[in-house]
Design a protein around this motif. Structure first.
Motif, PDB file in Angstrom:
ATOM      1  N   GLN A  81       0.692  -1.175   0.030  1.00  0.00           N
ATOM      2  CA  GLN A  81      -0.230  -0.123   0.079  1.00  0.00           C
ATOM      3  C   GLN A  81       1.202   1.137  -0.088  1.00  0.00           C
ATOM      4  O   GLN A  81       0.789   2.238  -0.640  1.00  0.00           O
ATOM      5  CB  GLN A  81      -1.193   0.011   1.112  1.00  0.00           C
ATOM      6  CG  GLN A  81      -2.797  -0.668   1.396  1.00  0.00           C
ATOM      7  CD  GLN A  81      -2.862  -1.102   2.344  1.00  0.00           C
ATOM      8  OE1 GLN A  81      -2.402  -0.790   3.908  1.00  0.00           O
ATOM      9  NE2 GLN A  81      -4.197  -1.167   1.826  1.00  0.00           N
ATOM     10  N   TYR A  99      -4.855   2.543 -13.385  1.00  0.00           N
ATOM     11  CA  TYR A  99      -4.601   1.652 -12.329  1.00  0.00           C
ATOM     12  C   TYR A  99      -3.915   0.893 -12.692  1.00  0.00           C
ATOM     13  O   TYR A  99      -2.222   0.816 -11.987  1.00  0.00           O
ATOM     14  CB  TYR A  99      -5.201   0.982 -12.031  1.00  0.00           C
ATOM     15  CG  TYR A  99      -6.537   1.860 -11.066  1.00  0.00           C
ATOM     16  CD1 TYR A  99      -6.593   2.112  -9.823  1.00  0.00           C
ATOM     17  CD2 TYR A  99      -7.611   2.187 -11.478  1.00  0.00           C
ATOM     18  CE1 TYR A  99      -7.301   2.424  -9.170  1.00  0.00           C
ATOM     19  CE2 TYR A  99      -9.397   3.265 -12.110  1.00  0.00           C
ATOM     20  CZ  TYR A  99      -8.491   3.249  -9.692  1.00  0.00           C
ATOM     21  OH  TYR A  99      -9.268   3.663  -8.993  1.00  0.00           O
ATOM     22  N   ARG A 112      -5.990  -4.646 -10.138  1.00  0.00           N
ATOM     23  CA  ARG A 112      -7.301  -4.625  -9.407  1.00  0.00           C
ATOM     24  C   ARG A 112      -6.409  -4.795  -7.874  1.00  0.00           C
ATOM     25  O   ARG A 112      -6.773  -3.746  -7.290  1.00  0.00           O
ATOM     26  CB  ARG A 112      -7.542  -6.585  -9.273  1.00  0.00           C
ATOM     27  CG  ARG A 112      -8.840  -6.401  -7.873  1.00  0.00           C
ATOM     28  CD  ARG A 112      -9.202  -7.748  -8.409  1.00  0.00           C
ATOM     29  NE  ARG A 112     -10.165  -7.175  -9.785  1.00  0.00           N
ATOM     30  CZ  ARG A 112     -11.070  -7.909  -9.904  1.00  0.00           C
ATOM     31  NH1 ARG A 112     -12.102  -8.103  -8.634  1.00  0.00           N
ATOM     32  NH2 ARG A 112     -11.651  -7.185 -10.318  1.00  0.00           N
ATOM     33  N   ALA A 113      -5.039  -5.602  -7.606  1.00  0.00           N
ATOM     34  CA  ALA A 113      -3.966  -5.288  -6.953  1.00  0.00           C
ATOM     35  C   ALA A 113      -3.983  -3.107  -6.170  1.00  0.00           C
ATOM     36  O   ALA A 113      -3.846  -3.188  -4.754  1.00  0.00           O
ATOM     37  CB  ALA A 113      -3.001  -5.704  -6.098  1.00  0.00           C
ATOM     38  N   GLN A 116      -6.982  -1.752  -5.044  1.00  0.00           N
ATOM     39  CA  GLN A 116      -6.953  -1.817  -3.698  1.00  0.00           C
ATOM     40  C   GLN A 116      -6.558  -1.446  -2.817  1.00  0.00           C
ATOM     41  O   GLN A 116      -6.695  -0.810  -1.734  1.00  0.00           O
ATOM     42  CB  GLN A 116      -7.341  -3.856  -3.217  1.00  0.00           C
ATOM     43  CG  GLN A 116      -8.581  -4.215  -3.298  1.00  0.00           C
ATOM     44  CD  GLN A 116      -7.893  -5.685  -3.630  1.00  0.00           C
ATOM     45  OE1 GLN A 116      -7.183  -6.312  -3.982  1.00  0.00           O
ATOM     46  NE2 GLN A 116      -8.906  -7.451  -4.013  1.00  0.00           N
ATOM     47  N   GLY A 119      -7.402   2.446  -3.374  1.00  0.00           N
ATOM     48  CA  GLY A 119      -9.371   2.919  -1.988  1.00  0.00           C
ATOM     49  C   GLY A 119      -8.755   2.675  -0.836  1.00  0.00           C
ATOM     50  O   GLY A 119      -9.636   3.299  -0.187  1.00  0.00           O
ATOM     51  N   ARG A 120      -7.979   2.138  -0.016  1.00  0.00           N
ATOM     52  CA  ARG A 120      -8.031   2.239   0.807  1.00  0.00           C
ATOM     53  C   ARG A 120      -6.548   3.621   1.364  1.00  0.00           C
ATOM     54  O   ARG A 120      -6.078   3.316   2.583  1.00  0.00           O
ATOM     55  CB  ARG A 120      -6.936   0.662   1.557  1.00  0.00           C
ATOM     56  CG  ARG A 120      -7.872  -0.106   1.698  1.00  0.00           C
ATOM     57  CD  ARG A 120      -7.879  -1.270   2.425  1.00  0.00           C
ATOM     58  NE  ARG A 120      -8.666  -2.605   2.986  1.00  0.00           N
ATOM     59  CZ  ARG A 120      -9.806  -2.014   3.630  1.00  0.00           C
ATOM     60  NH1 ARG A 120      -9.569  -0.637   4.284  1.00  0.00           N
ATOM     61  NH2 ARG A 120     -10.371  -3.208   3.638  1.00  0.00           N
TER      62      ARG A 120
END
Length: 164
Positions: A81, A99, A112-113, A116, A119-120
């Motif tokens: 992250q 992305y 996708r990773a 995610q 998004g956080r």
């Protein structure tokens, strides 16, 4: 360690700020997904120097200008992250990236990773996750809401007509 919190009234609604003693650790729109995800300690409502500096940054930003500074920030998340969030900091004001572009920069194949992790992102706006779009140049999810993502891009003078 204590967490200091404060509020900021923006043109897009209430924004909540959180810091430790040295750096900003959170910036969320009211009711944002993962709201207050990095707050795990006792909170004190107090405008610390970093929170005051963050409000100054937001004042410049919401005046439709590119701030020429970034308040001290500290990421609380997984190593992956943190890599993604650091890539977000490299996206120029008023520009977008996909992305998959971020995934390629990180040497991975999973958009996708990346999505995610984006998004956080606990520090909205300053760490500009709103500048990340889908592969087909479509506006995709935003933890604060698609309407806010569009509004943030408009503040930066982004030409939304090029998006599908």
């Amino acid at each position: 360690m204590l967490t200091y919190i404060s509020e900021y009234d923006s043109a897009l609604g209430k924004i909540y700020l959180a810091s430790n003693e040295k750096a900003l650790i959170g910036l969320w729109f009211e009711n944002q997904k993962y709201f207050e995800s990095t707050i795990q300690n006792e909170c004190i409502e107090k405008d610390t120097p970093v929170l005051i500096r963050t409000k100054e940054w937001l004042d410049v930003y919401f005046d439709h200008k590119e701030p020429d500074f970034i308040p001290e920030i500290s990421f609380e998340g997984t190593p992956f992250q943190k890599k993604v969030w650091n890539e977000l900091l490299k996206i120029p004001y008023g520009k977008t990236i996909t992305y998959m572009d971020i995934a390629k920069k990180l040497g991975i194949s999973s958009a996708r990773a990346v999505g995610q992790a984006v998004g956080r992102n606990p520090i909205s706006i300053i760490v500009p996750c709103h500048r990340v779009i889908g592969a087909n140049h479509k506006i995709t999810g935003y933890a604060g809401g698609i309407d806010k993502k569009i509004a943030l891009l408009e503040i930066e003078g982004y030409d939304l007509t090029i998006l599908k």
